[in-house]
Design a protein around this motif. Structure first.
Motif, short mmCIF file in Angstrom:
data_model
loop_
_atom_site.label_atom_id
_atom_site.label_comp_id
_atom_site.label_asym_id
_atom_site.label_seq_id
_atom_site.Cartn_x
_atom_site.Cartn_y
_atom_site.Cartn_z
N GLN A 6 0.87 -1.08 0.15
CA GLN A 6 0.15 0.07 -0.06
C GLN A 6 0.79 1.07 0.10
OE1 GLN A 6 -3.23 -0.20 -0.29
NE2 GLN A 6 -3.92 -1.90 0.27
N HIS A 7 1.85 1.07 0.84
CA HIS A 7 2.87 2.54 1.06
C HIS A 7 3.64 2.60 -0.52
CE1 HIS A 7 2.86 3.85 5.28
NE2 HIS A 7 2.21 2.71 5.36
N LEU A 8 3.90 1.40 -1.08
CA LEU A 8 4.59 1.68 -2.55
C LEU A 8 3.62 2.37 -3.58
CD1 LEU A 8 6.66 -1.87 -2.30
CD2 LEU A 8 7.62 0.76 -2.30
N GLY A 9 2.44 2.24 -3.38
CA GLY A 9 1.33 2.49 -4.23
C GLY A 9 1.45 1.81 -5.52
N VAL A 10 1.49 0.49 -5.38
CA VAL A 10 1.35 -0.40 -6.63
C VAL A 10 -0.09 -0.47 -6.86
CG1 VAL A 10 3.49 -1.46 -5.94
CG2 VAL A 10 1.31 -2.61 -5.47
N ASP A 11 -0.23 -0.77 -8.37
CA ASP A 11 -1.44 -0.81 -9.11
C ASP A 11 -1.90 -2.22 -9.09
OD1 ASP A 11 -1.92 1.98 -9.71
OD2 ASP A 11 0.01 1.42 -10.93
N LEU A 12 -1.03 -3.11 -9.17
CA LEU A 12 -1.12 -4.71 -9.39
C LEU A 12 -0.25 -5.48 -8.64
CD1 LEU A 12 -2.70 -6.88 -10.84
CD2 LEU A 12 -1.17 -6.21 -13.04
N VAL A 13 -0.51 -6.49 -8.23
CA VAL A 13 0.53 -7.54 -7.55
C VAL A 13 0.20 -8.77 -8.18
CG1 VAL A 13 1.51 -8.52 -5.30
CG2 VAL A 13 0.10 -6.24 -5.21
N LEU A 14 1.47 -9.37 -8.56
CA LEU A 14 1.28 -10.78 -9.03
C LEU A 14 2.27 -11.59 -8.11
CD1 LEU A 14 2.49 -9.70 -12.58
CD2 LEU A 14 0.31 -9.84 -11.87
N PHE A 15 1.83 -12.86 -7.76
CA PHE A 15 2.03 -13.70 -6.98
C PHE A 15 2.64 -14.92 -7.87
CE2 PHE A 15 -0.19 -11.24 -4.09
CZ PHE A 15 0.60 -11.20 -3.15
N VAL A 16 3.74 -15.66 -7.72
CA VAL A 16 4.19 -16.67 -8.49
C VAL A 16 4.53 -18.06 -7.80
CG1 VAL A 16 5.58 -15.10 -10.12
CG2 VAL A 16 6.92 -16.27 -8.17
N GLY A 17 3.51 -18.00 -6.28
CA GLY A 17 3.63 -19.39 -6.01
C GLY A 17 4.67 -19.66 -4.72
N ASP A 18 4.78 -20.83 -4.37
CA ASP A 18 5.36 -21.40 -3.26
C ASP A 18 5.05 -20.83 -2.02
OD1 ASP A 18 6.14 -23.58 -4.50
OD2 ASP A 18 8.41 -23.07 -4.41
N PHE A 19 3.72 -20.52 -1.69
CA PHE A 19 3.49 -19.92 -0.24
C PHE A 19 3.95 -20.62 1.01
CE2 PHE A 19 0.47 -18.39 -3.27
CZ PHE A 19 0.88 -17.08 -3.21
N GLY A 20 4.06 -21.86 0.75
CA GLY A 20 4.64 -22.74 1.78
C GLY A 20 4.08 -24.12 1.62
N ASN A 21 4.33 -25.17 2.26
CA ASN A 21 3.88 -26.51 1.96
C ASN A 21 2.38 -26.51 2.25
OD1 ASN A 21 6.53 -27.21 1.42
ND2 ASN A 21 6.76 -28.08 3.32
N GLU A 22 1.55 -26.47 1.36
CA GLU A 22 0.06 -26.27 1.29
C GLU A 22 -0.42 -25.32 2.66
OE1 GLU A 22 -1.55 -30.22 0.87
OE2 GLU A 22 -0.42 -30.64 -0.64
N SER A 23 0.32 -24.28 2.60
CA SER A 23 0.03 -23.08 4.06
C SER A 23 -1.08 -22.42 3.70
CB SER A 23 1.44 -22.42 3.77
OG SER A 23 2.27 -23.03 4.06
N ILE A 24 -2.10 -23.04 4.14
CA ILE A 24 -3.54 -22.27 4.10
C ILE A 24 -3.87 -20.88 4.43
CG2 ILE A 24 -6.11 -22.89 4.39
CD1 ILE A 24 -4.94 -24.95 2.60
N GLU A 25 -3.28 -20.83 5.74
CA GLU A 25 -3.49 -19.55 6.19
C GLU A 25 -2.63 -18.35 5.62
OE1 GLU A 25 -5.58 -18.68 8.60
OE2 GLU A 25 -6.17 -21.09 8.29
N ILE A 26 -1.82 -18.66 5.11
CA ILE A 26 -1.03 -17.69 4.19
C ILE A 26 -1.87 -17.36 2.84
CG2 ILE A 26 1.33 -17.17 2.80
CD1 ILE A 26 2.85 -18.41 4.80
#
Length: 310
Positions: free
Chosen positions: A43-63
């Motif tokens: 939010q502070h960086l003022g980005v318009d769009l965020v892309l996530f390329v995966g590997d959040f964790g070993n099936e890390s539901i909460e993340i």
């Protein structure tokens, strides 16, 4: 005019006139390193769009739940760690939960909804572009891995059928400007251990990219689509076989496409006095990449390091 109306008009002016560049943040492999401060930083960086390329964790539901709740336009593709206890027999044998009662892969997909673009697309009318995802849950390389998983979940049995799925998603996009994201990158970016998808483990060398991703990109270009950016992760910047340099993380194709490996791992560093978190930033103007950088921000969200890579 209401405040919401003013914000909408500002977004549409940005999209149509492109007087200001579109600011895109790319979050590389998370590996359980995501905190509330990360969304605040975006939010502070003022980005318009965020892309996530995966590997959040070993099936890390909460993340994944936290990622799904981010109040910024976003697109996501899940990686091999996001199906760690599901895709392979050895992974299923190690599952720390009862797989007969839980399907954590499906839980992640349900949380993300249409923002998960693996084998799919997301149209963004406010920016007049579309996001297309490559094969989700990729482990990389030229061997077709986890055959049962892809057959049962996606009815895909080989690289050729995977390419067909990716191309079909691109054919359905509302816009001819397409950003492509994958967990692993495409083949063709080099076969040295230091290259973008090069094997940095024994035996050293060889292109560990995804051949279906490469074939899809070529076919999508032939459809007349413009691809200004292809971004992915999986192949960490920090090399295993040498410490005197990092992996090559950016490349430009003859067609003008920027390929960006965003897998800066670990992406958060804690010290006694501060915390530092990394993002890749891309500026897109007139549907072309005009700048790409790697940044670190501190706990006050100040950019303390910026490396302009393009």
């Amino acid at each position: 005019m209401s405040q919401n109306g003013k914000i909408f008009n500002l977004i549409m002016t940005k999209a149509t006139n492109q007087t200001e560049p579109l600011k895109i943040a790319i979050v590389g492999d998370v590996h359980d390193q995501w905190e509330a401060a990360d969304e605040q930083a975006l939010q502070h960086l003022g980005v318009d769009l965020v892309l996530f390329v995966g590997d959040f964790g070993n099936e890390s539901i909460e993340i994944v739940r936290q990622i799904a709740a981010i109040n910024i336009p976003k697109a996501v593709i899940l990686g091999n760690h996001d199906c760690w206890y599901t895709a392979s027999p050895w992974g299923r044998a190690k599952a720390p939960y009862d797989r007969s009662k839980e399907n954590r892969v499906q839980q992640q997909l349900d949380l993300l909804g249409e923002t998960h673009v693996g084998f799919a697309k997301l149209d963004l009318p406010q920016f007049q572009l579309s996001i297309v995802g490559s094969r989700p849950f990729s482990w990389g390389g030229g061997e077709w891995k986890n055959k049962d998983f892809y057959r049962d979940r996606y009815q895909v049995k080989n690289f050729a059928e995977s390419t067909t799925r990716i191309v079909a998603a691109a054919q359905a996009t509302a816009y001819d400007t397409v950003i492509m994201i994958g967990h692993n990158g495409p083949t063709g970016l080099g076969d040295l251990p230091e290259d973008m998808c090069g094997r940095d483990w024994q035996p050293l060398g060889g292109d560990h990219g995804d051949p279906d991703f490469t074939d899809a990109i070529e076919k999508i270009r032939m459809m007349g689509k413009s691809i200004p950016l292809v971004t992915f992760g999986h192949m960490h910047h920090r090399l295993r076989h040498r410490k005197d340099r990092v992996r090559t993380i950016i490349n430009e194709s003859p067609e003008g496409t920027i390929y960006l490996n965003s897998a800066c791992v670990p992406r958060i560093k804690h010290t006694d006095n501060d915390s530092y978190r990394s993002f890749s930033l891309v500026h897109l103007q007139h549907h072309q990449v005009t700048q790409a950088s790697l940044i670190w921000v501190d706990q006050t969200f100040k950019v303390i390091s910026e490396e302009i890579i393009f």
